[in-house]
Design an enzyme around this catalytic site. Structure first.
Site, PDB file in Angstrom:
ATOM      1  N   THR A  95      -9.554   8.698  -0.611  1.00 51.60           N
ATOM      2  CA  THR A  95      -9.856   9.611   0.500  1.00 51.60           C
ATOM      3  C   THR A  95      -9.892  11.063   0.050  1.00 51.60           C
ATOM      4  O   THR A  95     -10.678  11.860   0.556  1.00 51.60           O
ATOM      5  CB  THR A  95      -8.809   9.425   1.623  1.00 51.60           C
ATOM      6  N   THR A 171      -4.790   6.254  -1.702  1.00 52.22           N
ATOM      7  CA  THR A 171      -3.357   6.086  -1.436  1.00 52.22           C
ATOM      8  C   THR A 171      -2.921   4.623  -1.409  1.00 52.22           C
ATOM      9  O   THR A 171      -1.761   4.325  -1.683  1.00 52.22           O
ATOM     10  CB  THR A 171      -2.980   6.742  -0.088  1.00 52.22           C
ATOM     11  N   ASP A 172      -3.856   3.711  -1.106  1.00 50.94           N
ATOM     12  CA  ASP A 172      -3.443   2.311  -0.910  1.00 50.94           C
ATOM     13  C   ASP A 172      -2.677   1.752  -2.108  1.00 50.94           C
ATOM     14  O   ASP A 172      -1.676   1.076  -1.949  1.00 50.94           O
ATOM     15  CB  ASP A 172      -4.670   1.416  -0.662  1.00 50.94           C
ATOM     16  N   LYS A 248       3.827   3.360  -0.430  1.00 45.37           N
ATOM     17  CA  LYS A 248       3.154   3.773   0.803  1.00 45.37           C
ATOM     18  C   LYS A 248       3.761   2.959   1.941  1.00 45.37           C
ATOM     19  O   LYS A 248       3.630   1.740   1.965  1.00 45.37           O
ATOM     20  CB  LYS A 248       1.646   3.510   0.684  1.00 45.37           C
TER      21      LYS A 248
HETATM   22  N1  GLU Z   1      -8.328   2.572   0.993  1.00 47.75           N
HETATM   23  C1  GLU Z   1      -8.761   3.730   0.303  1.00 47.75           C
HETATM   24  C2  GLU Z   1      -8.015   3.964  -0.988  1.00 47.75           C
HETATM   25  O1  GLU Z   1      -6.866   3.655  -1.125  1.00 47.75           O
HETATM   26  C3  GLU Z   1      -8.675   4.950   1.138  1.00 47.75           C
HETATM   27  C4  GLU Z   1      -7.259   5.279   1.505  1.00 47.75           C
HETATM   28  C5  GLU Z   1      -6.818   6.576   0.958  1.00 47.75           C
HETATM   29  O2  GLU Z   1      -7.271   7.095  -0.041  1.00 47.75           O
HETATM   30  O3  GLU Z   1      -5.928   7.092   1.618  1.00 47.75           O
HETATM   31  O4  GLU Z   1      -8.619   4.479  -1.876  1.00 47.75           O
END
Ligand code: GLU
Length: 436
Positions: A95, A171-172, A248
């Site tokens: 993201t 973040t995932d 997370k």
């Molecule tokens: N699911 C995606 C990832 O982990 C977007 C979530 C994010 O970056 O917060 O890359």
């Protein structure tokens, strides 16, 4: 009606009983007859096109193709400002590197490092920045083989003089990557993973503050692999988490990341009005700049699995992974580290075949101790390795790394109990005479 194109910025006036309501936003793709627009708040709304006034405020001039850049180096920041540290930003996607894709309506990783720097010019006042795009992926697509390339890139940047590294990441699975890099790179400088929960086209985006805090930490004397993310629901500070103990814990909150089984290394307080006033507060000790020699230990045994036990789970799941040639298995058991009694023969078979089986707990907090209850004692007799107080995913990544160094079962057992990158914190549970 004006012909609308995806990506147009429009203003809609709609008459209601209580007067005229005005909506402004971006036209999103839709298969319905309604106009779907993304408001500046980040939310999408659908509006029936009848009885509304529509004005096109701005037109993109066609649908933009997403950038396909894979690897490219750029330099920005205040070149020649020798007193500023030199930081390398290695971008992997997520993201923090995303924006709305008007072809699909989805948020997808499209920003190059240059875009990130353009969006957050303050970074150039903190450091001389060198950027490199390593991957452009959502982090659910991350794989162990990508960690190897990332670790090698980090190693090269540090070897070539970087004072600190920032890895932008989805973040995932950022916790997994942080743990993997903690084992793979012994670093004399900060290696900071950062992401954002909300994309930069949303007013509540955490991208800017997280990136600035990450740059501050990457310029500090914390020579460890850490995750830097919002520490509260406000825009007041980011927490600095050790890479092996961070998770997370919320799908969407900005303060989703938490240190498990230990306090964060510290906090970095954000001050948007004066970045020079940003200050640190430390909560625990950490490795200092230059304390370690730079070392790359990037061998991994990727064929390791993680199984979550649940009431009634069939031990055939474990047999299946063994049959598929898995070289190591982590179990996420209940409580102190349990699976049902019917799993014991499968654990015995796996261990007899030379496949280490490590027990962790889905409690996340606390230490695994299989000496208390019968099922635990049976598992110890079967040769299970207690995963101490490691997170299940950290135990998985560590097992991949340990099996990359040795296949000798006793050495694997010893290394899994040894604290290598801060992953073991608490009371050491001794195996004693129960181990065959
Ligand atoms: N699911 C995606 C990832 O982990 C977007 C979530 C994010 O970056 O917060 O890359």
């Amino acid at each position: 009606m004006t012909e609308l194109r995806e990506g147009d910025r429009i203003r809609i006036r709609k008459k209601t009983d209580s007067g005229v309501v005005v909506y402004e936003g971006i036209v999103m793709p839709t298969a319905s007859r309604n106009i779907v627009m993304k408001l500046d708040s980040g939310y999408n709304i659908g509006i029936h096109p009848e009885d509304v006034e529509i004005e096109v405020v701005d037109r993109l001039g066609g649908v933009k193709e997403g950038k396909k850049e894979v690897e490219r180096e750029i330099r920005t920041g205040k070149k020649g400002e020798e007193h500023l540290p030199s930081l390398s930003i290695l971008s992997t996607g997520g993201t923090i590197a995303s924006k709305v894709d008007y072809r699909t309506g989805a948020v997808s990783p499209q920003f190059s490092t240059e875009d990130i720097l353009e969006a957050i010019p303050e970074l150039g006042t903190i450091a001389n920045i060198k950027g490199k795009v390593i991957y452009s992926i959502l982090s659910e697509n991350m794989r162990a083989e990508y960690w190897k390339k990332l670790a090698a890139e980090i190693y090269n940047e540090i070897k070539n003089g970087a004072d600190g590294i920032i890895v932008t990441h989805g973040t995932d699975t950022m916790g997994y990557t942080a743990a993997a890099l903690s084992f793979m790179v012994r670093t004399p400088v900060p290696v900071v993973l950062v992401g954002s929960q909300r994309s930069s086209d949303r007013p509540s985006s955490d991208a800017t503050m997280n990136a600035i805090c990450a740059a501050k930490v990457a310029s500090s004397d914390i020579a460890e692999v850490v995750v830097v993310m919002h520490g509260s629901t406000s825009d007041d500070f980011c927490s600095i988490h050790r890479g092996t103990n961070v998770r997370k814990m919320h799908t969407s909150a900005r303060d989703a990341f938490q240190s498990i089984n230990e306090v964060p290394i510290g906090k970095v307080y954000y001050d948007a009005s004066d970045l020079d006033k940003m200050r640190f507060e430390f909560c625990s000790s950490y490795k200092k700049r230059g304390e370690h020699e730079l070392e790359l230990r990037d061998k991994l045994e990727e064929k390791c699995g993680l199984i979550k036990f649940y009431p009634g789970a069939d031990p055939a799941i474990l047999d299946f992974l063994v049959g598929q040639g898995y070289k190591g298995i982590v179990l996420e058991g209940t409580g102190l580290g349990h699976v049902s009694a019917e799993w014991v023969p499968s654990v015995v078979r796996a261990v007899k075949q030379g496949i280490p089986v490590v027990m962790t707990s889905q409690c996340l907090y606390g230490t695994v101790c299989d000496r208390v209850y019968d099922t635990g004692r049976d598992l110890l007799h079967a040769g299970i390795i207690e995963g101490e107080d490691m997170l299940p995913e950290t135990a998985l990544v560590k097992l991949m790394w340990v099996l990359g160094q040795t296949t000798d079962m006793e050495e694997v057992r010893r290394l899994m109990h040894e604290k290598i990158a801060g992953e073991i914190k608490g009371r050491r549970v001794r195996e004693g005479s129960l181990i065959p």
